[in-house]
Design an enzyme around this catalytic site. Structure first.
Site: not given
Ligand SMILES: Cc1ncc(COP(=O)(O)O)c(C=O)c1O
Lengths: 416, 153
Positions: A225, A199, A365, A202, A122
């Protein structure tokens, strides 16, 4: 297993109509819906004991502090952290990763060093490292995926050189659903003495996570999430790491003693939590992990595996649809990204919305992955959570067939 | 509340026809003006090339693009309308179409009649997130017309 209809009844929004149709919410990888129990925890805080934390001797402040710190303990237990002191409250995964990148990593990554990430990160777990590498004259190495969209572990291992300071990888891809073998990857990174950030945006919502067993230095995740409100998330870190880390924001709450000339830092983890924190949403996150723990994460995972298996079977009926991500459900969460030949995701999403079906369309993203690796400008993505049903997958397929008819491509079933 | 009839407004037959059979595709080898537009939100892309005649008017148009039906149909219809227009008339058309999409008053002396098949895109107004798709080719045209080559004539 849990009672699915009882669970659904806990989520007020699921009884909503959208465009005259029952809502079919399949955008859970973006954010989950919230159960009544979480919403009520927020209301109770604001109606009964709204107050600042760690500051007062009055009853409300004591209650608020207790519930706020209790929430931290609940989340710590949920991921099996050794204690609540290992958890820093942040806004979300993005802030958690940036905190690690701009404090701990910024002091340890220098010219000629290497940072390793994967092809499916991401933007939140790519851009902070890419920019840090640029600023520090370090090198960013990208581990590839294999043909089945699993992480190519051999390639990952090959990239781990003695100059590798840090490895940052996603535990579950929000685009492909790919689950990475996190524990094995941490072990590989340890052999070259690289630090590891996972990270887990998910994975914490969908899998049973044990941070001590994973043994990473940092684990980042978001509340929103996993049934909790927006605006609250966590950075877990090992004690040694937290103790070495310099504070990022200076101000109230994070200090122990202050003179005009100097200041000393508060205990862990408050040292990293300057200013009045997001009290209500932290308490909401406590209620969210209560809810998940009561269902049991093994049950949540089992439900999502079965639903994903069912969905992949239904998708296979459609000749025009290309589905991305691993076929092996041991390596896949409840995410199905797909592309329909000749039908742009945006148009598809629009027709589905008219049917009450909410999916995500776009680059999710993860622009480099979608554009350079999948070679499409955008994909459509359905993502499941603990409350989704096979009937909802059927509603998705029906809406998808409608879209195909609408755009003049009659769906042909594959010959058996 | 939205139903299939609103979708029919969004995806008017003219739009679907231009999407399936876009006109004037392929870039000109010898363009006087060229510009590229990109919408990172949905990945829509339009590349526009224009060749001007001796009188400074648009003689030939070619475009390439990828994206949703709205952006690509808007581009296709635009290329049809541009042929034979002076640079000034192209600017005016751009302004008139943008006014239509913004529900604003049309520029003085201009009427929806000039927009021809573009009026089929009016249904997009009901779907605010898609207006950007309809306007992408027009933002690209604006960039092309802002190039020095356009001053000629
Ligand atoms: C794999 C992953 N990493 C990071 C994020 C970023 O999360 P947040 O937007 O809550 O900071 C997301 C969410 O969209 C994600 O799916």
């Amino acid at each position: 297993m849990y009672d699915l209809s009882a669970v659904r009844a806990d989520f007020p929004v699921l009884s909503r109509q959208v465009n005259g149709k029952p809502l079919v919410y399949l955008d859970n990888a973006a954010t989950s819906q919230k159960p009544r129990q979480v919403i009520e925890a927020l209301v109770e805080y604001y109606e009964r004991y709204n107050s600042n934390v760690h500051r007062g001797v009055h009853t409300l402040s004591v209650e608020a502090t207790d519930r706020y710190e209790e929430a931290r303990e609940k989340v710590a237990r949920f991921i099996n952290a050794p204690s609540a002191e290992h958890l820093v409250w942040v806004r979300n995964t993005t802030e958690a990763i940036n905190l690690a990148a701009k404090t701990w990593a910024a002091e340890r990554v220098g010219p000629g060093d290497r940072i390793v990430v994967t092809e499916m990160e991401h933007h939140s777990n790519l851009v902070p490292w890419q920019q840090l590498a640029k600023q520090r004259g370090a090198e960013l190495a990208i581990a590839a995926l294999d043909a089945d969209h699993k992480l190519d572990e051999a390639d990952f291992e090959r990239l781990l050189t003695p100059s590798t300071r840090l490895v940052a990888f996603t535990h579950m891809s929000n685009v492909l659903g790919t689950i990475t073998p996190a524990k094995r990857l941490v072990e590989m990174a340890r052999r070259v003495e690289a630090a590891v950030l996972i990270d887990a945006a998910q994975s914490v919502p969908h899998l049973s996570i044990d941070v001590q067993d994973l043994d990473a230095d940092f684990v980042a995740f978001s509340g929103h999430k996993m049934l909790a409100p927006t605006g609250i998330g966590c950075l877990y870190a090992r004690s040694e790491v937290l103790e070495q880390m310099q504070p990022f924001l200076h101000g109230g709450e994070m200090v122990l003693e202050v003179t005009y000339e100097d200041a000393s830092w508060n205990h862990l983890p408050m040292r990293f939590e300057a200013g009045t924190p997001n009290i209500a949403d932290a308490i909401g996150m406590g209620a969210a992990v209560d809810y998940l723990a009561a269902l049991g994460m093994e049950n949540v995972r089992r439900h999502e595996v079965e639903l994903t298996r069912y969905a992949l079977g239904r998708f296979a009926e459609l000749e025009e649809v290309i589905v991305y991500g691993p076929a092996d459900l041991d390596y896949r969460g409840g995410v199905v990204s797909f592309h329909v030949e000749g039908l742009h995701p945006h148009d598809l999403g629009q027709v589905l919305d008219a049917e009450g079906v909410a999916i995500r369309t776009g680059h999710h993203c993860a622009m480099p992955l979608v554009r350079s690796r999948l070679n499409v400008p955008a994909t459509a993505r359905a993502s499941f959570y603990l409350y989704n049903t096979e009937e909802e997958v059927d509603a998705l397929m029906e809406a998808l067939n409608k879209a195909l008819r609408y755009f003049g491509r009659a769906p042909r079933s594959r010959p058996a | 509340m939205m139903g299939t009839s609103d979708l029919d407004d969004l995806y008017a037959e003219i739009i679907l026809d231009h999407y399936r059979n876009p006109r004037n595709t392929g870039l000109l080898a010898d363009p006087d003006l060229q510009a590229e537009g990109f919408n990172p939100f949905c990945g829509d892309r339009v590349v526009l090339t224009l060749a001007l005649g001796a009188d400074g008017g648009v003689e030939r148009v070619g475009f390439e693009g990828e994206g949703c039906s709205i952006s690509q149909a808007s581009a296709s219809i635009m290329t049809e309308l541009l042929k034979g227009k002076s640079v000034q008339e192209a600017h005016a058309l751009n302004a008139t179409f943008r006014a239509l999409m913004a529900d604003a008053e049309l520029p003085h002396g201009h009427t929806p009649d000039e927009l021809g098949e573009l009026t089929a895109l009016e249904g997009v107004k009901r779907f605010p997130v898609r207006i950007k798709c309809a306007l992408l080719p027009w933002a690209t045209l604006q960039d092309a017309l802002a190039q020095p080559g356009a001053v000629r004539g």
